[in-house]
Scaffold this active site. Structure first.
Site, PDB file in Angstrom:
ATOM      1  N   GLY A 173       0.818  -1.213   0.000  1.00 17.09           N
ATOM      2  CA  GLY A 173       0.000   0.000   0.000  1.00 17.09           C
ATOM      3  C   GLY A 173       0.844   1.252   0.000  1.00 17.09           C
ATOM      4  O   GLY A 173       0.672   2.143  -0.839  1.00 17.09           O
ATOM      5  N   CYS A 193      -4.374 -23.686  27.770  1.00 15.27           N
ATOM      6  CA  CYS A 193      -5.467 -24.433  28.415  1.00 15.27           C
ATOM      7  C   CYS A 193      -6.816 -23.773  28.162  1.00 15.27           C
ATOM      8  O   CYS A 193      -7.836 -24.442  28.071  1.00 15.27           O
ATOM      9  CB  CYS A 193      -5.197 -24.615  29.910  1.00 15.27           C
ATOM     10  SG  CYS A 193      -5.019 -23.078  30.794  1.00 15.27           S
TER      11      CYS A 193
END
Lengths: 600, 675
Positions: free
Chosen positions: B21, B172
Site C-alpha cells: 500500500g 489451556c
C-alpha cells in the site's frame, strides 16, 4: 456479473473494515465532479477511483504540457499537446474497471459561470486551483442544488482544503476513544437491583474474584452514600478531592479484606479502582450532541413544513435541464458495469441517517421526558472485564434490556414527530433504524459551513489574532492571507502579468501590495486597529512569490490524500469532516486548521 | 527555508522495502520526483484485496510478484527519455535472505520502509544500524499513519521503544475453556487447521491434548519418551488412514473434536463446578454427515475437464465451498443465505444456520485436504497448506470450525468477514492515508539525504539534523487538544539502554523453569521474541550450543539436534541454570545480545501464557494510545514474512476485535483466571 458483489467485497475488504458495507454502498453510488485535473486533482481522483465511486467527471480545458508529464501521475508523455481532461480520465479509468469515467474539455470557470445546472446531478463537486471569485459563484450554485463542495488550492509548498455545504449531519462519528456509558453514577432500578443481589461475603474466593468491576463500583457507591452523615440521596456522588480519595481508599480496603496481607488485590478490584472515576462521572449529553438536540425540534418542524428538508438556501439559479457539455464522452462499457452493482441495500443505518432530524428530535424529547431522566438512550455496550461467563452475560443482559427499552421508547416518540413533507408517503423509521440511531446518538454532530463569499469577506479578520501572536497557527494565518492576496493580484490583468513575468523583487512587491489590499479590505468598517502588510512575514512573501504556480507532486500527494479523505467522509456520512480551512505547510511539514469556515 | 533537494533525490541510491500500500504510492512519488536509482524488495504476490489502494496493480496481475509488477508499472509511466535514466531493480524475495546483508545495505544512501510487520521492520533496522544507513520508517492503519526517521547519532533506532506484541492466549483456555470468539478462532486456525492441513510432521497443541490426558498415570515411565510416542499417536489420528476417503476422514475429525473431545473436557469436573462455567455441549454429527449436496460440493473440482494435472487440481481446489453450497457470507451472520438461486433459498429455509457451519466444515475441509494431497504429489514433499487470510477456502474452514466450537461453548458465532479479520490480524487500509504518508516519506527522505550529503561535524549537518521530524497523521478532528491533522514532532532520542543500538547496554532477564524448558524451546522462543533470523546461542561455560544456518556441516547439525532436546539444566558446562548468561548472535543482522536466565518454577499459565517472564531492563513500556503506533506481530502462519503485504501496518489484535464485532454483537467477554 453474478459474482460482482462477491468480488467487490474482496476488492474493497480492507476499507469495508473502516466504513462498513453501508459506507461502501454509499461510495459506490457517488457521482463526483472534478474541476481541474492538475497534480492535486489527479491525486484526489486516483484515491477516489481506487475506493470505488460510481463515476467521475473531469472538467478541464488545458492541453498537456511538458510540465504535466513531470508532475502528474495520470499523464503520459505520449499525451503531449492533447486534452488533459481526456488523458487523465483515461488513466484514472484504468485504475478501477467498475468506475465510470467522463470528461468535459471546458474551462471550469466557464462552466461555473455559464452552465450552473451542470452541477445539479452530482453527489459531490471537487474544485482544484479555482480563483476565489469563481469559487464563490460555484459555492452558491452547489448550495442551490444541495451538492457538497470541496475546494483545494496548491501553491508551491503550501496548500489549502476547505469543505462547503449548508449542513452535514454525522451519525456514525466513530471517535477513537469513547468512554463506555455505564451509568454507574446514576444507575436505573434494574441495574441497582442486579448489583444488590451480589453478596460477596457469601461467595467463595473464586467467585468473589470474578465479580465484575461494574458491580463492585455500584455496590461501593451505594455503601458510600449510606455511610454519609446524613445518608446521601441516590443521586449523590463523591465530588471533592478528599471525598474521591476516601472513596478509592475504602474500595481498596474492601478488596484487601478478601486477600491475605501482602498479597495483590484481585484483578476485578484493581479494574474497579482504575475505573473509579466513573462513580462520579455523570452521564451528561456531550456538547456536540447537545447542540444537535437543542435544534432538532426546530429543524424537524421546518422540514415537516417545507418540501426541502433543512434547506436554508434560496438562491435563484436557472436550471439547465438536459445540458450536455460539448465534448463529453462516456465510457459505455463501464456504465453498464456500474448499473448492476451500485444499488445500495436499504439498511437500518441508511434509514437512520435519512431520518436524522426526526430521530434527533425524538431523542431530544426522550431526554426531556421522565423515561430518559435527562440522559441519552443507553447504547448498551459493556466493555470486557474480569468475570465468569455467567456473571458477564447476566450483567450484559441488563444493559441490553435497558438499551432496547430506550430504543423502543425513542421509536414510539418518533411516531409523534412530524415527518418531512417529502417523505410523508414512506414508512416511518423502523425499530432497527431507531436502535441504530440510539446506539450512535452520543456522538451525533451537525456541521454548517459559511458561504465562500462570506469567508472571503470575513476570513482575514477572523485570523487577525493568529497573525499577531506567535502561536502555532501563525504560519498558517500568514499563508492564508498570502494565498488570498495572490488571488487578488492574479485577478487583475496588469498585476497578474507582473506576478508571472516580473523579476523576483517585482513579484514580491506586488504580492506585498496585494497583502496590504486584502488586509485593509478586511478591516474596512471595523472598529479595531487596521491591519497592514507589516504583519505578513517577508520570508513567506518571498517564498510564495518564488513558488509561482507550481504544484510539486510530493505536496499534491499529501493534499490530494486529504481532499479524498474528506470526500469519503462526506459521501459515507461517517467520521467528522473538516470544519475549517486546512492549511498544509510543506516547508514545516505540518497542517493547521483555521476557524474561518463556520457559519456565524 | 532552503530549496527542495530534488537534485539529491535524483543522485542518490534508494532502497525501498515493501511494494504494498505505501510502497506503490512511494514508488510513484519517487519516480515523479526524479529519483533515478531505486532497489525495491517484496516477497509478496498480488491479491484482489490489494487493488483498492495498490494502484500499480490490476486484476490481470493477481498472483504475480508485487516488486516486479510495481517496477514495470512505474517505468511504463515514465517518458522514454527518463526511462533510460531511471534504474529500478526489483527483487521478488524475502528481505531476510542472506544476499541482502550488511554489504548490500551499504550501497544505499537511505532506506525507505513500507512494511507490514514488526519482525521485518526490526530486521531492516538492525541492518541499517550495521551498515550505517539512515532509515525512514512508516505505517498506516485506517485513517491514521506515521512516518518516523531513524538516523544513528541523531535519533532513536526503530527498536529503542518496545512495540506491543501480539497477545498470546493460554493453551489451556484455547484447548479446554474458550469463552470468547477469538479463542475458538485461534483454536481453529493454529491448532485444527495446522494439524489437519499443515505439512508432514506438524504437531500442534491439538494433538498434545491427547497425551496430556492419557499420560497422567504413567509417572514411572520415561516421560520424555512417553511424550514422543503419545505425540505420534495423536498426530496419526489427524492423518487420513490408508484408503480412507477424505470425506470419511473429515467426519471422523468432526466426531473427534466436536463430540469425543467435548465429552472428555466435560468430564474434568474441576474446570466447571467451582468456576461457575457452563459445561460445553456436543454437536449431533450424524445429522450433518450424510448431506448429498455437501458430499457433491466436497468432491467437485472447478478445474477444467480433461486437464487432470496436479497443478490444475490445486487451482480448481481454491474456490469457496460455501458459495458452491449457496451459503453466502453477509458480514452479519455467518453463512447466511442470500443467494438468488431458488434451490439455495429452499435449502436455507429448511436447514438452520448451525447446519451450514457443519456443511461448510465438511465440504471445505475435504477440498483443503485434497489440495494438500495434490500439492504434495506435485512437489514430491508434503509441505501442507499454510493458512492465508485471502484464501477463501481456508478462511471459511476456520470460520466454520470456530463457529461449531463456539456453539459447543455458547459463544456467539462470527461472520466469515469478522473471523477472517481476527484470524488474519487484518488491518484496515485505504488509499488516502497511504498517499499522505508516502508524500511525507519523500519529504523526510529529502532531509535525510541532505544530512547524509553534508560533511560530518559540519554546521550544515547539524542544521539539517535539527529539522528531521517524526510525523503523525491523525484523522481530523481527533487529534488531542489541537486542530492539527499532520503533526510533526522532533524524533525520539535514542534510548541508552536499547539492546539493539545501545551497544548491548540494556540487560534482558528471562525467568523460566530450567528443569522443564528444552534448549530447542528456548532457542525458538528467543528467535521469535528478538526477531532474529539465524540465531547462534552460546554460554561462556559451554561455548556454542545452538546455531542455525545453511553452512553447518553434518556433525554440527547432529550435535545441535541432540542438544536441542535437552532440558536447560542438563546441558553441558553445568547447564543453563539460575544466573547463566546466554550470549545470542545473529551474523545476518550483525546483532548481539546477552540474556540472563533466572530459574523459576510453577509459573501460572493463565498469567504467563508463554510460561516465562521476559524483562528488558529500563525498557520503556509500550504506550497504549500513541497514535498509529499500535503494531503487533504478524501471525498468519507464513512464518517470517517480510516485505509489504497489503497490511501496511498492524494494530493490536484486541483492538481490532472491538472494532470488528461492534456491529454484530458484543462478545461475551470475560477473562476469568483459570487453570
Amino acid at each position: 456479473m453474478a459474482d460482482a458483489g462477491g468480488s467487490h467485497k474482496r476488492k474493497y475488504d480492507r476499507q469495508i473494515r473502516i466504513w462498513g458495507d453501508h459506507g461502501q454502498a454509499r461510495l459506490q453510488s457517488a457521482n463526483v465532479c472534478m474541476l481541474g485535473c492538475g497534480p492535486v486533482g489527479s491525486e484526489t481522483l486516483k484515491n477516489l477511483v481506487l475506493g470505488g465511486i460510481a463515476s467521475f467527471t473531469v472538467v478541464d480545458a488545458e492541453l498537456v504540457t511538458a510540465r504535466d508529464t513531470g508532475n502528474n501521475f495520470l499523464i503520459e508523455a505520449s499525451m503531449l499537446g492533447t486534452s488533459r481532461a481526456k488523458g487523465v480520465s483515461a488513466l484514472a479509468q484504468e485504475l478501477n474497471e467498475s468506475v465510470v469515467g467522463r470528461f468535459v474539455e471546458e474551462e471550469p470557470a466557464h462552466v461555473v459561470q455559464n452552465n450552473p445546472g451542470f452541477f445539479r446531478d452530482f453527489d459531490l463537486v471537487i474544485a482544484t486551483q479555482l480563483a476565489d471569485a469563481v469559487a464563490a459563484v460555484l459555492d452558491d450554485v452547489c448550495r442551490t442544488h444541495g451538492v457538497p463542495l470541496i475546494l483545494s488550492t496548491c501553491v508551491g509548498f503550501a496548500g489549502t482544503v476547505r469543505l462547503s455545504l449548508a449542513e452535514h449531519t454525522v451519525l456514525e462519528a466513530k471517535p477513537d476513544n469513547s468512554v463506555a456509558d455505564l451509568r454507574i453514577a446514576r444507575p436505573w432500578p434494574e441495574l441497582m437491583a442486579h448489583a444488590a443481589a451480589y453478596d460477596l461475603s457469601a461467595m467463595d474466593d473464586v467467585e468473589r474474584r470474578h465479580v465484575p468491576w461494574v458491580v463492585l463500583l455500584l455496590k461501593h457507591l451505594h455503601d458510600w452514600r449510606l455511610a454519609q452523615q446524613p445518608p446521601a440521596p441516590e443521586t449523590h456522588v463523591p465530588t471533592t478531592g478528599p471525598e474521591k480519595r476516601a472513596f478509592r481508599d475504602t474500595l481498596r480496603a474492601w478488596g484487601s479484606s478478601y486477600v491475605e496481607v501482602g498479597h495483590d488485590l484481585p484483578d476485578n478490584f484493581r479494574e474497579a479502582l482504575s475505573n473509579a472515576y466513573l462513580a462520579w462521572t455523570q452521564p451528561e449529553v456531550p456538547s456536540a450532541a447537545a447542540n444537535v438536540l437543542s435544534q432538532a425540534s426546530a429543524v424537524a418542524m421546518r422540514a415537516a413544513a417545507s418540501p426541502v428538508a433543512g434547506g436554508a438556501d434560496d438562491l435563484d439559479v436557472a436550471p439547465c435541464v438536459g445540458f450536455v457539455p460539448s465534448g463529453a464522452t462516456t465510457y459505455a462499457h463501464a456504465l453498464a458495469d456500474v448499473a448492476t452493482t451500485s444499488a445500495p441495500p436499504a439498511s437500518a443505518a441508511a434509514t437512520a441517517e435519512e431520518n436524522f432530524w426526526q430521530l434527533a428530535c425524538a431523542v431530544s424529547r426522550f431526554v426531556d421526558q421522565a423515561s430518559g431522566g435527562g440522559f441519552l438512550p443507553l447504547d448498551g455496550s459493556l466493555p470486557d472485564m474480569t468475570a465468569t461467563t455467567e456473571m458477564f452475560l447476566s450483567l450484559q443482559n441488563i444493559y441490553h434490556a435497558k438499551a432496547e427499552a430506550d430504543a423502543t421508547a425513542v421509536a414510539s416518540i418518533a411516531l409523534e414527530v412530524p415527518r418531512p413533507r417529502d417523505r410523508n408517503h414512506t414508512a416511518p423509521p423502523s425499530a432497527a433504524a431507531c436502535r441504530h440511531f440510539c446506539k450512535h446518538c452520543r456522538h451525533i454532530n451537525v456541521l454548517r459551513w459559511c458561504r465562500v463569499s462570506d469567508e472571503l469577506r470575513n476570513g482575514i479578520s477572523t485570523v487577525r489574532a493568529a497573525l499577531a501572536n506567535d502561536g502555532p497557527s501563525r504560519d498558517a494565518a500568514n499563508l492564508y492571507v498570502l494565498l488570498r492576496a495572490r488571488d487578488t493580484a492574479l485577478a487583475d490583468t496588469q498585476t497578474a502579468r507582473v506576478m508571472r513575468e516580473g523579476t523576483a523583487t517585482a513579484q514580491e512587491d506586488e504580492l506585498r501590495r496585494a497583502c496590504g489590499t486584502v488586509l485593509r479590505r478586511a478591516c474596512a468598517g471595523a472598529h479595531s486597529e487596521p491591519l497592514t502588510e507589516e504583519l505578513i512575514s517577508a520570508e513567506w512573501i518571498s517564498e510564495i512569490a518564488r513558488w509561482g504556480d507550481t504544484e510539486p507532486h510530493t505536496v499534491a500527494t499529501v493534499i490530494g490524500g486529504i481532499v479524498s479523505q474528506e470526500a469519503i467522509k462526506l459521501v459515507t456520512r461517517q467520521f467528522v469532516p473538516l470544519d475549517g480551512v486546512l492549511v498544509y505547510n510543506a516547508v514545516r511539514g505540518d497542517a493547521a486548521v483555521l476557524d474561518v469556515a463556520k457559519t456565524a | 527555508m532552503s530549496p527542495p533537494a530534488t537534485d539529491l533525490l535524483s543522485s542518490s541510491h534508494l532502497l525501498m522495502v515493501g511494494a504494498g500500500g505505501i510502497g506503490c504510492e512511494l514508488l510513484k512519488t519517487l519516480v515523479i520526483a526524479k529519483a533515478t536509482r531505486i532497489h525495491i524488495i517484496d516477497l509478496d504476490t498480488i491479491d484482489v484485496s490489494n487493488l483498492n489502494r495498490q494502484f500499480l496493480f490490476r486484476n490481470k496481475h493477481v498472483g504475480m510478484s508485487k516488486a516486479i509488477v510495481a517496477r514495470e508499472a512505474a517505468l511504463a509511466f515514465l517518458p522514454p527519455a527518463r526511462r533510460d535514466q531511471c534504474s529500478i531493480t526489483a527483487h521478488h524475495a524475502n528481505i531476510k535472505q542472506p544476499e541482502f546483508g550488511v554489504e548490500f545495505f551499504k550501497q544505499f544512501d537511505v532506506v525507505l520502509n513500507g512494511l507490514d510487520n514488526v519482525d521485518a521492520r526490526r530486521h531492516v533496522n538492525r541492518l541499517c544500524l550495521a551498515a550505517r544507513v539512515p532509515l525512514v520508517e512508516s505505517g498506516t492503519t485506517g485513517l491514521v499513519g506515521q512516518v518516523t526517521c531513524h538516523v544513528r547519532g541523531v535519533s532513536a533506532c526503530y527498536e529503542c521503544k518496545p512495540k506491543p506484541t501480539a497477545k498470546a492466549y493460554p493453551v489451556c483456555t484455547l484447548r479446554n475453556t474458550p469463552d470468547k470468539p477469538i479463542h475458538t478462532i485461534v483454536w481453529a486456525k493454529d491448532m485444527l487447521f495446522k494439524q489437519l492441513f499443515g505439512g508432514d510432521g506438524v504437531v500442534t497443541d491439538l494433538a498434545e491434548a491427547e497425551n496430556n490426558n492419557n499420560n497422567t498415570n504413567n509417572e514411572d515411565s520415561n516421560p520424555q519418551e512417553e511424550q514422543t510416542n503419545a505425540d505420534d499417536v495423536a498426530a496419526k489420528f489427524f492423518k487420513p488412514e490408508e484408503g480412507e476417503q477424505p470425506y470419511d476422514f473429515l467426519v471422523r475429525v468432526f466426531r473427534r473434536v466436536f463430540v469425543d473431545d467435548i465429552v472428555k473436557v466435560n468430564g474434568m469436573d474441576d474446570l466447571w463446578e467451582k468456576q461457575g462455567r457452563r459445561r460445553p455441549v456436543t454437536l449431533p454429527v450424524d445429522r450433518y454427515k450424510s448431506n448429498d449436496a455437501v458430499k457433491k460440493t466436497a468432491s467437485a473440482n472447478d478445474a477444467k475437464e480433461g486437464e487432470s494435472s496436479p497443478d490444475n487440481e490445486v487451482l480448481g481446489l481454491s474456490a469457496s465451498a460455501a458459495a458452491a453450497l449457496g451459503y453466502d457470507d453477509d458480514h452479519a451472520v455467518s453463512f447466511g443465505c442470500k443467494s438468488s438461486n431458488a434451490d439455495a433459498k429452499e435449502k436455507c429455509a429448511t436447514a438452520p444456520p448451525p447446519d451450514h457451519d457443519a456443511h461448510v466444515f465438511l465440504a471445505s475441509g475435504v477440498r483443503l485436504l485434497r489440495r494438500k494431497l495434490a500439492l504434495a504429489s506435485s512437489r514430491g514433499s508434503d509441505d501442507g497448506v499454510a493458512f492465508d487470510k485471502d484464501d477463501a477456502l481456508a478462511t471459511e474452514f476456520v470460520t466454520a470450525a470456530s463457529n461449531l466450537r463456539s456453539r459447543c461453548y455458547g459463544i456467539p458465532r462470527q461472520s466469515v468477514f469478522n473471523a477472517k479479520g481476527m484470524a488474519g490480524n487484518i488491518v484496515h487500509a485505504v488509499a488516502t492515508t497511504n498517499a499522505i504518508v508516502a508524500g511525507l516519506i519523500v519529504a523526510e527522505a529529502r532531509k535525510v539525504l541532505r544530512y547524509v550529503a553534508a560533511a560530518e561535524g559540519s554546521d550544515e549537518r547539524a542544521a539539517v539534523a535539527s529539522k528531521l521530524r517524526d510525523t503523525y497523521v491523525v484523522p481530523f478532528p481527533q487529534c488531542p487538544g489541537s486542530k492539527y491533522c499532520i503533526q510533526p514532532t522532533s524524533p525520539e532520542e535514542a534510548h541508552a539502554g536499547c539492546y539493539v543500538c545501545g551497544g548491548g547496554a540494556g540487560g534482558i532477564t528471562l525467568s523460566l523453569d530450567t528443569n522443564v524448558w528444552t534448549l530447542g524451546e528456548l532457542a525458538s522462543f528467543l528467535k521469535k521474541k528478538l526477531s532474529m533470523h539465524l540465531p547462534l546461542l552460546e554460554t561462556d561455560e559451554a561455548g556454542q550450543l545452538y546455531e542455525e544456518g545453511d553452512d553447518l556441516d553434518e556433525d554440527e547439525v547432529e550435535r545441535y539436534e541432540t542438544l536441542a532436546k535437552k532440558r536447560l539444566a542438563e546441558l553441558p558446562g553445568d547447564g543453563i541454570v539460575d544466573g547463566t548468561t546466554v550470549n545470542l548472535q545473529d551474523l545476518s543482522q550483525d546483532f548481539n545480545v546477552k540474556v540472563v536466565v533466572r530459574h523459576v518454577a510453577d509459573l501460572d499459565e493463565e498469567e504467563y501464557p508463554e510460561l516465562c517472564i521476559w524483562d528488558v531492563e529500563g525498557g520503556i513500556q509500550p504506550v497504549a494510545n500513541a497514535p498509529a503506533q499500535e503494531e503487533a506481530e504478524k501471525n498468519d502462519g507464513n512464518g517470517a514474512s517480510a516485505a509489504g503485504d497489503d497490511d501496511d501496518d498492524l494494530v493490536m489484535i484486541d483492538e481490532d476485535i472491538e472494532v470488528l464485532t461492534e456491529n454484530v454483537q458484543a462478545p461475551p467477554a470475560k477473562k476469568a483466571r483459570r487453570v
